[in-house]
Design an enzyme around this catalytic site. Structure first.
Site, mmCIF file in Angstrom:
data_model
loop_
_atom_site.group_PDB
_atom_site.id
_atom_site.type_symbol
_atom_site.label_atom_id
_atom_site.label_comp_id
_atom_site.label_asym_id
_atom_site.label_seq_id
_atom_site.Cartn_x
_atom_site.Cartn_y
_atom_site.Cartn_z
ATOM 1 N N GLY A 5 1.155 -1.380 -0.206
ATOM 2 C CA GLY A 5 -0.205 -0.051 0.216
ATOM 3 C C GLY A 5 0.910 1.405 0.601
ATOM 4 O O GLY A 5 2.356 1.036 0.319
ATOM 5 N N TYR A 90 -6.131 11.892 6.891
ATOM 6 C CA TYR A 90 -6.039 12.339 8.186
ATOM 7 C C TYR A 90 -4.757 13.616 7.870
ATOM 8 O O TYR A 90 -4.446 13.058 7.243
ATOM 9 C CB TYR A 90 -5.143 11.586 9.376
ATOM 10 C CG TYR A 90 -3.989 10.835 8.771
ATOM 11 C CD1 TYR A 90 -2.682 10.746 9.900
ATOM 12 C CD2 TYR A 90 -4.025 9.931 7.652
ATOM 13 C CE1 TYR A 90 -1.111 10.352 9.803
ATOM 14 C CE2 TYR A 90 -2.741 9.522 7.871
ATOM 15 C CZ TYR A 90 -1.616 9.490 8.539
ATOM 16 O OH TYR A 90 -0.472 8.600 8.563
ATOM 17 N N ASP A 92 -1.371 14.706 9.045
ATOM 18 C CA ASP A 92 0.052 14.274 9.252
ATOM 19 C C ASP A 92 1.044 15.314 9.235
ATOM 20 O O ASP A 92 0.734 16.290 8.036
ATOM 21 C CB ASP A 92 0.642 13.486 8.181
ATOM 22 C CG ASP A 92 1.778 13.150 8.886
ATOM 23 O OD1 ASP A 92 2.193 12.938 10.485
ATOM 24 O OD2 ASP A 92 2.646 11.998 8.057
ATOM 25 N N GLU A 97 -3.177 13.572 4.616
ATOM 26 C CA GLU A 97 -1.967 12.238 3.932
ATOM 27 C C GLU A 97 -3.265 11.359 3.746
ATOM 28 O O GLU A 97 -4.706 11.006 4.860
ATOM 29 C CB GLU A 97 -1.345 11.947 5.879
ATOM 30 C CG GLU A 97 -1.226 10.742 5.009
ATOM 31 C CD GLU A 97 0.326 10.290 5.356
ATOM 32 O OE1 GLU A 97 1.094 9.320 5.536
ATOM 33 O OE2 GLU A 97 0.972 11.291 6.254
ATOM 34 N N SER A 99 -3.336 7.685 3.265
ATOM 35 C CA SER A 99 -3.133 5.998 3.052
ATOM 36 C C SER A 99 -4.052 5.120 3.092
ATOM 37 O O SER A 99 -4.971 4.816 3.660
ATOM 38 C CB SER A 99 -2.687 5.775 4.975
ATOM 39 O OG SER A 99 -1.631 6.412 5.333
ATOM 40 N N HIS A 164 5.287 7.519 -0.221
ATOM 41 C CA HIS A 164 6.375 6.032 0.996
ATOM 42 C C HIS A 164 4.980 5.157 0.575
ATOM 43 O O HIS A 164 3.910 5.129 0.403
ATOM 44 C CB HIS A 164 6.008 6.366 2.436
ATOM 45 C CG HIS A 164 6.439 7.330 3.447
ATOM 46 N ND1 HIS A 164 6.513 7.605 4.462
ATOM 47 C CD2 HIS A 164 7.212 8.360 2.537
ATOM 48 C CE1 HIS A 164 6.820 8.526 4.280
ATOM 49 N NE2 HIS A 164 7.414 9.439 3.728
ATOM 50 N N ASN A 166 4.617 0.775 1.618
ATOM 51 C CA ASN A 166 4.849 -0.297 2.180
ATOM 52 C C ASN A 166 4.247 -1.556 1.918
ATOM 53 O O ASN A 166 3.795 -1.749 1.119
ATOM 54 C CB ASN A 166 3.864 -0.211 3.181
ATOM 55 C CG ASN A 166 3.772 1.308 4.127
ATOM 56 O OD1 ASN A 166 4.987 1.371 4.792
ATOM 57 N ND2 ASN A 166 2.687 2.393 3.776
ATOM 58 N N ARG A 247 7.496 -5.399 7.560
ATOM 59 C CA ARG A 247 6.664 -3.939 6.611
ATOM 60 C C ARG A 247 7.782 -2.876 6.404
ATOM 61 O O ARG A 247 8.228 -2.467 6.668
ATOM 62 C CB ARG A 247 5.464 -2.787 7.454
ATOM 63 C CG ARG A 247 4.907 -2.091 6.438
ATOM 64 C CD ARG A 247 3.621 -0.944 7.287
ATOM 65 N NE ARG A 247 4.285 -0.121 8.363
ATOM 66 C CZ ARG A 247 4.870 1.109 8.722
ATOM 67 N NH1 ARG A 247 4.427 1.447 7.152
ATOM 68 N NH2 ARG A 247 4.551 1.251 9.557
ATOM 69 N N HIS A 249 9.228 0.164 4.858
ATOM 70 C CA HIS A 249 8.359 1.350 5.016
ATOM 71 C C HIS A 249 9.660 2.302 3.868
ATOM 72 O O HIS A 249 10.368 1.879 3.868
ATOM 73 C CB HIS A 249 8.265 1.891 6.257
ATOM 74 C CG HIS A 249 8.100 2.751 6.014
ATOM 75 N ND1 HIS A 249 6.503 3.517 6.102
ATOM 76 C CD2 HIS A 249 8.484 4.657 6.678
ATOM 77 C CE1 HIS A 249 5.680 5.082 5.438
ATOM 78 N NE2 HIS A 249 7.545 5.555 6.522
#
Length: 522
Positions: A5, A90, A92, A97, A99, A164, A166, A247, A249
Site C-alpha cells: 500500500g 488524516y 500528518d 495524508e 494511507s 511512501h 509499504n 513491513r 517502509h
C-alpha cells in the site's frame, strides 16, 4: 502474495491567504470530508496502543512513550478518519495524508493510490461548500479559503514531504539481505518512477531539471528517520500485523501522477523482494557510494551516467535495472497476480529509455514534465524562470481542470491504466482481498459505534454502551473470500443489521484466534 500500500502526504496551499497555517487548512480538509460524508461530529480517535514508530529493525527501540497517549480527535492537526474504502485520511504534520487500504497486486496498489486524488478532490469541494455558506467546520476558526492540492514532494522552500510505499515481508529473510539487495535497485529505479523536478539542491535554487523530487533529500544508506537524515533504506519496525512478518517502509520514492510509473513502482519492487526472499544474489551489484549515486542518477537526463560498483565495475541505471529484471523474472513466475504484466511493461520501458528517454513521455512522469519544460525553453524561457517552477507545480495539481498532467491525458498524450470511473469506484469501495474490506464496511455501516481505531484493531461501543475491541491483526482477516469458499466478510458484516449482531458473530468465532474481546470501562 504480498500485501502492499501507499501513504501520500499532499501539498496544500491557499493562494488567497498564503500565510494561513497548513496545519489549520489540512484539518479543514479532513474534517470537511468527514462531516460531508455523514460522520458529523463523530471522528474516530486514532488508537496509539500498537504504534512503535521508533522501533528499529536492527534491534533497538527509541521508545517515545511508555504508555500509549490518548489524543483529543477534535484538536487542530489531529483530524483522523477511516473511510469506507478502507483507507485512512488524516492530518500528518502540515499535510493532509491518505494511507491507502492494503492490497496484494501492483495494479490494485496503483489504483487505490490514485483513489487518494479523488478523495482529496472531494474534500476540497466539501471545504468550498462550507465556506460558501460563510461557516467553518472548525470551532473558533474562520471559513477556509479556496484550497489547492498538489501530489508532489517539495514545497520550493527547502522542505520535502513523502510518498511512501509499504510491503509485507517475511522475517525469515535477514533484513540486511533485504536492505543490501534493494539499495542498488532503489538508486536505479528513479529513471522509471521519478516525477521530475525543476531546480537542483534541497532549496531548488540551482538552475536545472532532474529526474527525482526526493533525490536531494537522501543523506544516508540506512536510517530510521523519515523527516531528516533520510536513508535509501528505512528501518522502521512497525509491521501493523503479527510478529512473523515485517513491513518494509520505503521513503525513497516520488509521488506519481502517471499510472504506469506508479504501477511499476509497486510491481518492480514486489518482484525484487520476491527474488531476495528466494535467495537470489544481487551482491555483485553493490554500489561503491550509493548516496552519491542517488543524486548523480537523478541529474543525468541522458541516462548514460555510469554508476561505480563496489567491485570496481561500472553500469548505467538502465543496465542495473536490466539485471534486476532478468534475475527477478527468472526466479519468479506470475503467481496468479499481475507480475507477468509488470515484467512485460518493465522490459518495454527499459528498451524505450535506452533508445531515447523522451520516447517514454506518454508513459512516465519525469519525461512528460521534461517535454513540457523543453517546449518552453524552445520559446526562449530560461530554466530558472519562475514560469518553469510553475509548470512543475501545475503538473502535479490534482484538479483535472487545472492540472497539466490531466491536460496531457485529455489530449491523448499520456496513457492511463484506470478510467475516472475505476478510480471513483476505488475511492468508495474497499478491496475484497484484505482486512480493509471489513474495516471499510464497518465504518460505512456502523461508523457511529467506532470509538477508536488503528490498523490492527477497532474499539467499538455496543448499543447498550459496552466496549469491545475487534482485532484485525491478520492482514487476511475477514476478507471477501476464503480457501474454503466461505464468504467470511459477507457473513460477518454484510448480513448483519446492528452492531450487536456483529459483536455476537465475532464472539462465536473466538477460538484458536481471538477476534473480539470485551473492554472494561475506565
Amino acid at each position: 502474495m504480498r500485501y502492499m500500500g501507499s501513504e501520500t502526504e499532499y501539498g496544500i496551499s491557499t493562494p488567497s491567504a498564503p500565510l494561513l497555517s497548513p496545519i489549520i487548512t489540512s484539518t479543514h480538509t479532513v474534517v470537511a470530508y468527514s462531516v460531508a460524508r455523514g460522520f458529523g461530529d463523530h471522528r474516530v480517535r486514532w488508537d496509539y496502543q500498537d504504534e512503535t514508530p521508533l522501533r528499529d529493525t536492527r534491534g533497538f527501540d527509541l521508545r517515545r512513550y511508555h504508555q500509549a497517549p490518548v489524543v483529543d480527535p477534535h484538536s487542530i492537526g489531529v483530524a483522523n478518519v477511516f473511510i469506507p474504502n478502507g483507507a485512512r485520511f488524516y492530518v500528518d504534520h502540515a499535510h493532509p495524508e491518505y494511507s491507502s487500504p492494503e492490497v496484494w497486486t501492483a495494479r490494485d496498489a496503483a489504483l487505490y493510490d490514485a483513489a487518494g486524488d479523488h478523495i482529496l478532490l472531494q474534500a476540497v469541494a466539501d471545504v468550498a461548500g462550507f465556506s460558501s455558506q460563510d461557516r467553518s467546520v472548525l470551532d473558533g476558526h474562520d471559513p477556509c479559503p479556496p484550497l489547492k492540492i498538489y501530489k508532489n514532494n517539495v514545497d520550493g522552500k527547502g522542505a520535502s514531504y513523502g510518498s511512501h510505499e509499504n510491503y509485507l515481508y517475511s522475517r525469515e529473510t535477514p533484513f540486511d539481505d533485504i536492505a543490501q539487495g534493494l539499495i542498488p535497485f532503489f538508486v536505479a529505479r528513479q529513471v522509471i518512477i521519478g516525477a521530475g523536478r525543476v531546480g537542483l539542491g534541497p532549496q531548488g535554487d540551482k538552475p536545472g531539471f532532474q529526474i527525482s523530487q526526493r533525490a536531494d533529500y537522501i543523506e544516508q544508506e540506512i536510517s530510521l528517520e523519515t523527516t531528516l537524515n533520510r536513508g535509501i533504506i528505512n528501518t522502521r519496525d512497525e509491521p501493523h500485523t503479527g510478529d512473523n512478518d515485517g513491513r518494509l517502509h520505503v521513503i525513497i520514492g516520488d509521488a506519481n501522477m502517471s499510472h504506469t510509473s506508479n504501477f511499476l513502482k509497486f510491481g518492480m519492487t514486489e518482484m525484487v523482494l520476491n527474488a531476495i526472499e528466494r535467495h537470489v544474489d544481487f551482491s555483485d551489484l553493490k554500489l561503491a557510494n550509493p548516496v552519491k549515486e542517488v543524486k548523480a542518477v537523478s541529474r543525468d537526463l541522458t541516462l548514460t551516467h555510469k554508476l561505480t560498483l563496489a567491485n570496481g565495475s561500472e553500469l548505467t541505471a538502465i543496465e542495473i535495472l536490466r539485471e534486476y529484471l532478468q534475475r527477478s523474472q527468472d526466479s519468479d513466475g506470475d503467481d496468479g497476480n499481475t507480475l507477468g504484466e509488470v515484467a512485460q511493461k518493465w522490459a518495454e520501458i527499459l528498451t524505450l529509455l535506452e533508445s531515447d528517454p523522451m520516447s517514454t513521455r506518454h508513459l512516465l512522469d519525469w519525461t512528460a514534465k521534461l517535454a513540457l519544460i523543453r517546449s518552453y525553453e524552445a520559446r526562449g524561457v530560461a530554466i530558472n524562470d519562475p514560469k518553469m517552477s510553475l509548470i512543475d507545480l501545475q503538473y502535479s495539481d490534482i484538479d483535472p481542470q487545472k492540472s497539466l498532467y490531466h491536460a496531457l491525458v485529455k489530449k491523448g498524450r499520456m496513457e492511463i491504466m484506470f478510467s475516472a470511473e475505476d478510480i471513483a469506484h476505488a475511492a468508495a469501495e474497499p478491496p475484497n482481498t484484505s482486512r480493509a474490506y471489513f474495516r471499510g464496511r464497518l465504518m460505512e455501516k456502523f461508523g457511529d459505534h467506532v470509538l477508536a481505531a488503528n490498523w490492527e484493531s477497532l474499539l467499538v461501543r455496543s448499543s447498550t454502551g459496552e466496549k469491545y475491541r475487534m482485532y484485525t491483526t491478520d492482514l487476511g482477516a475477514f476478507v471477501d473470500w476464503t480457501p474454503t469458499g466461505v464468504d467470511m466478510s459477507h457473513v460477518l458484516i454484510d448480513e448483519v443489521s446492528t452492531i450487536d449482531q456483529l459483536i455476537e458473530r465475532l464472539e462465536r468465532l473466538n477460538g484458536n484466534a481471538t477476534y473480539i474481546t470485551a473492554v472494561k470501562s475506565d
